[in-house]
Scaffold this active site. Structure first.
Site, short mmCIF file in Angstrom:
data_model
loop_
_atom_site.label_atom_id
_atom_site.label_comp_id
_atom_site.label_asym_id
_atom_site.label_seq_id
_atom_site.Cartn_x
_atom_site.Cartn_y
_atom_site.Cartn_z
N ASP A 157 8.25 -1.31 -15.69
CA ASP A 157 9.14 -1.76 -16.49
C ASP A 157 8.86 -3.31 -17.04
OD1 ASP A 157 11.68 -1.96 -17.72
OD2 ASP A 157 12.77 -2.09 -15.64
N PHE A 203 17.38 3.95 -18.80
CA PHE A 203 17.63 4.16 -17.35
C PHE A 203 17.33 5.45 -16.88
CE2 PHE A 203 18.47 3.48 -12.92
CZ PHE A 203 17.93 2.34 -12.51
#
Ligand code: IMP
Ligand code: MG
Length: 202
Positions: free
Chosen positions: A115, A167
């Site tokens: 990420d 997410f």
């Protein structure tokens, strides 16, 4: 299906197929690394060490190692970057010790997702400092970040799937410690993120 789930992004059969391909590819790459890298003292057996980053890589690494036909050992490490109900990385905290004694070993670091790059950037730097014979990083998922470049630009040799900047949970990935046991990679309904004092997912 749990009612908190919004949609299935990658289902279990696609995951299984891709993880199988990855395991076989990584094993081949490590074997050619070993062939091109004579060990000292001569005749000593090359060491292959997997370093799974817990807790997120728990499910991925369990499947991956069974698709790697190599003699290898495992040294766990635990990192935390999302304490509580947040979907924003809060910086990396190492829990316990870094794996040691990796000098001269062929090392494969395994994580669930790339990420911001902070976790793998830190781990790559630490392990490189131990002078392994080779170092590869494998992640199941890599996020394409909508808001510009990653905070830490880290190169990763093996990627399962590139996904958009949202997410996800399941197959080891959590929100607030939950959903790691879901067999598919899914998104959650927006209400899940709405609790006092926390933001909504970017
Ligand atoms: P980075 O340090 O920002 O690259 O974040 C890596 C860690 O953050 C991963 O190992 C995950 O544990 C967690 N993470 C990042 N994105 C997600 C997500 O979409 N769902 C669940 N956990 C995530
Ligand atoms: Mg996590």
């Amino acid at each position: 299906m749990l009612r908190e789930i919004d949609r299935v992004l990658i289902d279990r059969s696609r995951i299984a197929r891709r993880v199988g391909e990855m395991g076989e590819q990584i094993a081949r790459d490590i074997e050619s690394e070993i062939a091109g890298h004579p060990v000292a003292p001569a005749g000593a057996e090359p060491r292959v060490v997997l370093v799974p980053i817990l807790t997120g890589s728990l499910v991925f690494v369990a499947d991956l190692i069974r698709r790697m036909p190599l003699k290898l050992s495992v040294q766990l490490m635990t990192v935390s970057s999302y304490p509580g109900k947040t979907t924003q990385s809060q910086g990396v905290t190492l829990q316990g010790e870094m794996p040691r004694g990796l000098a001269g070993a062929h090392v494969l670091v395994v994580d669930d997702i790339l990420d911001s790059g902070r976790t793998l950037g830190m781990v790559r730097r630490e392990i490189e400092g131990q002078r392994p014979a080779s170092l590869r990083l494998a992640v199941l998922l890599r996020k394409r970040l909508a808001g510009g470049p990653r905070a830490v630009d880290v190169s990763v040799e093996h990627v399962g799937f590139d996904i958009e900047d949202e997410f996800v949970v399941g197959y080891g990935l959590d929100f607030d410690g939950y959903y790691r046991n879901l067999p598919d990679i899914v998104t959650l309904r927006a209400e899940q993120f709405a609790s006092p004092g926390t933001g909504t997912p970017a």
